[in-house]
Structure formats: C-alpha cells, structure tokens
Design an enzyme around this catalytic site. Sequence first.
Site, PDB file in Angstrom:
ATOM      1  N   TRP A  55       0.894  -1.233  -0.068  1.00  0.00           N
ATOM      2  CA  TRP A  55       0.121  -0.082   0.055  1.00  0.00           C
ATOM      3  C   TRP A  55       0.858   1.172  -0.031  1.00  0.00           C
ATOM      4  CZ3 TRP A  55      -4.343  -0.705  -1.906  1.00  0.00           C
ATOM      5  CH2 TRP A  55      -5.027  -1.831  -1.940  1.00  0.00           C
ATOM      6  N   ASP A  66      -1.220   6.703   6.569  1.00  0.00           N
ATOM      7  CA  ASP A  66      -2.227   5.881   6.010  1.00  0.00           C
ATOM      8  C   ASP A  66      -2.818   4.679   7.172  1.00  0.00           C
ATOM      9  OD1 ASP A  66      -4.307   3.913   5.233  1.00  0.00           O
ATOM     10  OD2 ASP A  66      -3.108   3.460   3.448  1.00  0.00           O
ATOM     11  N   LYS A  68     -12.491  -1.524   7.040  1.00  0.00           N
ATOM     12  CA  LYS A  68     -11.844  -2.093   7.850  1.00  0.00           C
ATOM     13  C   LYS A  68     -12.286  -2.320   9.398  1.00  0.00           C
ATOM     14  CE  LYS A  68      -8.671  -3.496   4.794  1.00  0.00           C
ATOM     15  NZ  LYS A  68      -8.895  -2.489   3.694  1.00  0.00           N
TER      16      LYS A  68
HETATM   17  N1  PLP Z   1      -4.353   1.686   2.365  1.00  0.00           N
HETATM   18  C1  PLP Z   1      -4.601   0.432   2.985  1.00  0.00           C
HETATM   19  C2  PLP Z   1      -3.616  -0.070   4.171  1.00  0.00           C
HETATM   20  C3  PLP Z   1      -5.271  -0.608   2.866  1.00  0.00           C
HETATM   21  O1  PLP Z   1      -5.285  -1.712   3.296  1.00  0.00           O
HETATM   22  C4  PLP Z   1      -6.164  -0.445   1.414  1.00  0.00           C
HETATM   23  C5  PLP Z   1      -7.335  -1.569   0.981  1.00  0.00           C
HETATM   24  O2  PLP Z   1      -7.078  -2.416   1.485  1.00  0.00           O
HETATM   25  C6  PLP Z   1      -5.952   0.982   1.005  1.00  0.00           C
HETATM   26  C7  PLP Z   1      -5.194   1.751   1.354  1.00  0.00           C
HETATM   27  C8  PLP Z   1      -6.706   1.124  -0.489  1.00  0.00           C
HETATM   28  O3  PLP Z   1      -8.146   1.423  -0.215  1.00  0.00           O
HETATM   29  P1  PLP Z   1      -9.457   1.577  -0.986  1.00  0.00           P
HETATM   30  O4  PLP Z   1      -9.631   0.273  -1.389  1.00  0.00           O
HETATM   31  O5  PLP Z   1     -10.483   1.929  -0.144  1.00  0.00           O
HETATM   32  O6  PLP Z   1      -9.108   2.433  -2.227  1.00  0.00           O
END
Ligand code: PLP
Length: 337
Positions: free
Chosen positions: A75, A144, A168
């Site tokens: 990520w 994040d 989550k």
């Molecule tokens: N950041 C993290 C740590 C994630 O686990 C995720 C998705 O699982 C995201 C960002 C991306 O999120 P989204 O699917 O809402 O764009």
Amino acid sequence: IGTGISILEMSHRSSDFSKIINSTENLLRELLNVPENYKILFLQGGGSGQFSGIPLNLIGLKEDRCADYLVTGTWSAKAAKEAEKYGKVNVIHPKLDCYTKIPDSSTWSLNPSASYVYYCCNETVHGVEFNFIPDTKGVLLVSDMSSNFLSRPVDVSKFGLIFAGAQKNVGCAGVTVVIVREDLMGKALKECPIILDYQVQAGNNSLYNTPPCFSIYIMALVLEWIKNNGGADAMERLNEQKSDIIYDNINHSNGFYSCPVDEACRSRMNIPFRIGKKEGDESLEKAFLDGASKLGMISLKGHRSVGGIRASLYNAVTVEDVKALAAYMEEFLKNHR
Ligand code: PLP
C-alpha cells in the site's frame, strides 16, 4: 432514527443528516482526542483516492515539491507511485526482496526539505505494522491508517494528516476519514480536483457534493459501539489479546506454521502465515482453507500477491472467534504434522 424515512432517501442538506454527520465527527473527536486545530473530513474515493489527494494537497507546501515515502509493503508502494505524478518522491528504502520488516530508522535518509514524510501504519497485505511513530526530525508526518484505525489510541497531534478508509475497522466501504491540521489546507496544486481539495471540503463540512450518507451513518453506529465497549484503549487490549493467541500458536508449532514478518513489527490486525514449510506447502494450505471453510471460517486466504494464509483480526472479530481459529490450527497441526 425515528424520522419515518431512511437515510437512503434523506437529503444530505437536511437537518436530520446534519445531526448524523456532526455526531459522527464528535464521536471520532472524542474517541481519538482529536485536537481542535484539526479538521475531520468524510470523503469518497477510498484510501486510494487519498494516495492522490495527499500529494495534490500537500506536496506544494514547500517549493521543492518533494516528499519522502517509507515503503514497507504494497500500500505504501502504491501511494509512492501515485505521488510521483505530482512531484519528486524519495523512497526511503527501495523495494526490499520481500516486505517483512521495517528497516532501522538510523538507516533512513530523510530529506529535511521534503513537504512531508508518508508511511502506512499497517500494511494489510504483508502484516507489517508500525508500533512507534516515526521521528521525521520536524518534517510533517502523514499516515495511512486504513487497516488499523481505532484499533488502538493514537496521538493525533504528532501528525499533519491521518487518513483511513472506513471499511476495515469503523464501518463499510464508501467513506474515507481524513484528519488534517488546519494550517496545512489551502495550498493544493491547481490541478487538484475540487472534491479532493481539503480546504473546499472543510469549508463545506464535507458537503461540497453529495457525501456517502449511508456509510457515514454506519460509521456513527460503529463508533458508538467502540465507545460503549471502552473506546480505543479497550480496542487495543482486545487486539493485543487476539493477535497474541494466533502468534503464540504459530511460535509454538515448531515451524509447522510460520510468519515471515520480523517479531518487532508483526501486525495486530493482519497475520500472514505459511503452513508446512517456510515458503508454504500449497496443498496443505488448500486443505487448511477447505477445512476452515467447513467450520464457517472464511476469508482466510492470503492476498493473491503473497499466497498462504492471512488472519485478519479487525475490531469486529471477537476473542471467541480467534480462539476458534486457534483451536482449528492446533487440530490441523495434529492431523497433518
Ligand atoms: N491503504 C491500506 C492500508 C489498505 O489496506 C487499503 C485497502 O485494502 C487501501 C489503502 C486502499 O483502500 P481503498 O480500497 O479504499 O482504495
């Protein structure tokens, strides 16, 4: 909520919806002790939307238009790649052969003139979690927290910005929380889409355009549940207890189960592990997943990019659920050793 119509039918400009969005914000402020000089925004576009929103709003804070990205998994790697569209990105430690650790902070070469330092607090796919707040030597810190938001308390005042998709730990998909310090707003690049512009959204109480009303309502319900269950401190204790059960099980399996992640940064939320041998015995892993599914334990398959098994222990997973998984792991070990 007693109005006779559902949230799905309600105008987002109605006073009833104002009450919902305001109470969601107040609950968040209370649960995370958010200081007064931070705005809380409820945006769309998911966590990935913020991969663009952050550089678009913040990379221009300093003339050099550069940012440091600590890349510790999928990520943060994606976020760094997206940011490259808008400025210079310095990846603090380039792709490791595999993401299983956080390199010692003494080896990070931070750029003092970076607009911000970015990191992902919990790498959902690889199970690497920061249990400390990185020291950025005064440079603005952005995090994040999509997959460990409200799984424990956090000192918001140490950050310029924190964001998290709700799906989550605090609700369902559709809404992303952004907690941003007020003085950082208003410096967005001119190409920043208006719906991602923090100052515009803050000035409109997140109602510049139609917000994800139902997802915000669900978040309010989940935040109330967290509050009624003891708040962020209680979530932390539960998540410690839950993850300890699974890690103990792995550690006491004489290598039958193995977690590739360094002990110092093992995630309390997402536990990846392999079965049989270090790189995983795929037929044993398939048998494990099939058996688990027969017992009603689903979604244990590791992310397709890493394989193996992944147990995700978000706030909604109870200690009893985790004990059931641990009992199954022990049983499986006995039968397949
Ligand atoms: N950041 C993290 C740590 C994630 O686990 C995720 C998705 O699982 C995201 C960002 C991306 O999120 P989204 O699917 O809402 O764009």
